[in-house]
Scaffold this active site. Structure first.
Site, PDB file in Angstrom:
ATOM      1  N   TYR A 130     -26.739 -10.667 -17.414  1.00 44.18           N
ATOM      2  CA  TYR A 130     -27.884 -11.479 -17.002  1.00 44.18           C
ATOM      3  C   TYR A 130     -28.725 -11.951 -18.182  1.00 44.18           C
ATOM      4  O   TYR A 130     -29.652 -12.730 -17.999  1.00 44.18           O
ATOM      5  CB  TYR A 130     -28.763 -10.699 -16.026  1.00 44.18           C
ATOM      6  N   LYS A 150     -22.626   3.221  -5.864  1.00 43.84           N
ATOM      7  CA  LYS A 150     -21.279   3.684  -6.195  1.00 43.84           C
ATOM      8  C   LYS A 150     -21.310   5.153  -6.585  1.00 43.84           C
ATOM      9  O   LYS A 150     -22.213   5.603  -7.298  1.00 43.84           O
ATOM     10  CB  LYS A 150     -20.705   2.848  -7.345  1.00 43.84           C
ATOM     11  N   HIS A 178     -26.987   0.077 -11.945  1.00 42.23           N
ATOM     12  CA  HIS A 178     -25.871   0.066 -12.878  1.00 42.23           C
ATOM     13  C   HIS A 178     -25.822   1.381 -13.660  1.00 42.23           C
ATOM     14  O   HIS A 178     -26.863   1.923 -14.036  1.00 42.23           O
ATOM     15  CB  HIS A 178     -25.997  -1.092 -13.868  1.00 42.23           C
ATOM     16  N   HIS A 188     -21.760 -11.339  -2.522  1.00 42.55           N
ATOM     17  CA  HIS A 188     -22.122 -10.656  -3.765  1.00 42.55           C
ATOM     18  C   HIS A 188     -22.957 -11.557  -4.676  1.00 42.55           C
ATOM     19  O   HIS A 188     -23.706 -11.059  -5.525  1.00 42.55           O
ATOM     20  CB  HIS A 188     -20.866 -10.199  -4.496  1.00 42.55           C
ATOM     21  N   ARG A 225     -26.137  -4.029  -3.057  1.00 41.98           N
ATOM     22  CA  ARG A 225     -24.736  -4.332  -2.809  1.00 41.98           C
ATOM     23  C   ARG A 225     -24.486  -4.424  -1.306  1.00 41.98           C
ATOM     24  O   ARG A 225     -25.259  -3.898  -0.497  1.00 41.98           O
ATOM     25  CB  ARG A 225     -23.838  -3.256  -3.410  1.00 41.98           C
ATOM     26  N   ARG A 231     -26.632 -10.880  -4.705  1.00 40.65           N
ATOM     27  CA  ARG A 231     -27.072  -9.830  -5.635  1.00 40.65           C
ATOM     28  C   ARG A 231     -27.309 -10.444  -7.016  1.00 40.65           C
ATOM     29  O   ARG A 231     -28.322 -10.150  -7.673  1.00 40.65           O
ATOM     30  CB  ARG A 231     -26.017  -8.733  -5.690  1.00 40.65           C
TER      31      ARG A 231
END
Length: 401
Positions: A315, A208, A306, A279, A184, A282
């Protein structure tokens, strides 16, 4: 009081206190107890302040023609939150869609902020008995496939960083890490020197919620990092205590998110690539790995950091490439329409109203002796089932069954 979140160091921000007391306490709970990142907490904080403004105008606590941005979000107590109904929530969602023009994803996020806030008041601190958002579901999301660069476009972008930049070693290295590691923007900007382990070919990233993960480096990343770090560490005026990996050329300090976005956007523009954001790099890394690297979805989830595999499943659209490839490999996929049949397949109407197909058929039939049809009719050849059913049985008169 204006709220400013320092993107270089979001954890050290001004206190989020320009809101109702319950909201302020909830946002602190998110950061300290729930372990959410400052960016996530700030997003929830902004959403709840927006809902506060909406409810003030809806309840007539401010003039009806008040601009949302001018309404003070403070001054609401726990009793007020208890008075909010399901109808209020629906009206808010309608307002977001009709007046604010929010996309379904943005509306869903704001509803998630309300879900979290009321869950906190009901289940965490027991200030309320009922949650008006409990039975409200987010709008059904449109299935949007991630936009990404092809391998050829990625190469063009990498070349552009070397020809259009005043610090090519840095910009090339950043784009290389984006495209190979799928990190990220905040993860790349937040990298420190002691997060890099060149000997073991890996980088430690903090995603995150300050979740730590290790990303391994391939040859391209290793080479790009060595070139850049060699240039960085010999820069005149660089302070020894500066730990940021990526720094600005002039101030010799940690580069900002916005500056990285500007540099990447400029390189994309120079490469003739439009409609792509930082982004999207990514997405590109994840897509190319999933498409060509035989990477399963769980491995990709770990690599991207994730929390839930459902996030990574966007994806899986790449399976369509395999389906398309299978269709393309069909040996009949290259067969051309025979030229002789093109005359028959032409159904263009002539002036008389008959089609070219009818005309061609008439021409062919006119050249065939009628005796051929008489014989075929006697044998039942070329007649449909209804005609054959009407044909008398030759043995019927004999009584044979």
């Amino acid at each position: 009081m204006s709220i400013y979140l320092d993107e270089k160091n979001p954890g050290k921000h001004k206190p989020f206190d320009d809101a109702a007391p319950d909201i302020v306490e909830y946002v602190r709970y998110l950061e300290v107890i729930a372990g959410k990142s400052a960016n996530t907490a700030f997003s929830y904080y902004c959403d709840l302040r927006g809902f506060s403004r909406f409810m003030k105008r809806r309840r007539g606590l401010v003039p009806e023609d008040s601009e949302m941005k001018d309404i003070d979000p403070k001054g609401l107590d726990t009793a007020f939150w208890a008075s909010v109904t399901k109808e209020d929530i629906y009206e808010y969602l309608y307002f977001l869609n009709r007046e604010c023009g929010n996309k379904k994803s943005s509306t869903a996020r704001r509803l998630a902020s309300l879900h979290g806030f009321y869950d906190y008041l009901v289940n965490q601190v027991n200030r309320l008995d009922a949650d008006p958002t409990a039975a409200i579901h987010p709008p059904k999301q449109d299935k949007v496939l991630p936009k990404y660069l092809t391998a050829e476009q990625s190469m063009e972008l990498l070349e552009s960083t070397q020809t259009q930049s005043d610090f090519p070693e840095r910009d090339y290295c950043m784009v290389t890490l984006f495209l190979n590691c799928g990190m990220r923007l905040a993860e790349l900007v937040g990298m420190n020197l002691d997060d890099i382990d060149l000997e073991n070919r890996q980088i430690r990233l903090f995603g995150k919620g300050h979740k730590e993960r290790m990303v391994y480096l391939n040859d391209a990343c290793m080479e790009a990092l060595r070139l850049y770090l060699g240039k960085r560490n010999t820069m005149e005026g660089l302070l020894p205590q500066e730990k940021a990996v990526f720094i600005t050329r002039r101030r010799k300090e940690r580069i900002s998110n916005r500056r990285v976005e500007q540099l990447v956007t400029g390189a994309m523009k120079a490469a003739g690539l439009k409609g792509f954001s930082t982004h999207k790099l990514r997405h590109t890394a994840a897509t190319l790995m999933y498409q060509t690297g035989n990477v399963d979805i769980l491995t990709l989830k770990q690599l991207l950091g994730h929390s839930n595999v459902s996030t990574t499943q966007i994806y899986t659209h790449l399976q369509e490439f395999q389906v398309r490839a299978a269709i393309e490999e069909n040996p009949l996929g290259k067969v051309k329409k025979p030229k002789a049949s093109s005359r028959i397949l032409d159904t263009t109407e002539k002036e008389t109203g008959e089609t070219a197909e009818d005309s061609a058929l008439d021409e062919e039939l006119s050249s065939v002796p009628m005796k051929a049809f008489e014989g075929a009719a006697q044998d039942g050849i070329g007649l449909d089932a209804s005609v054959l059913a009407m044909k008398p049985d030759a043995n019927a008169g004999n009584g044979n069954s």
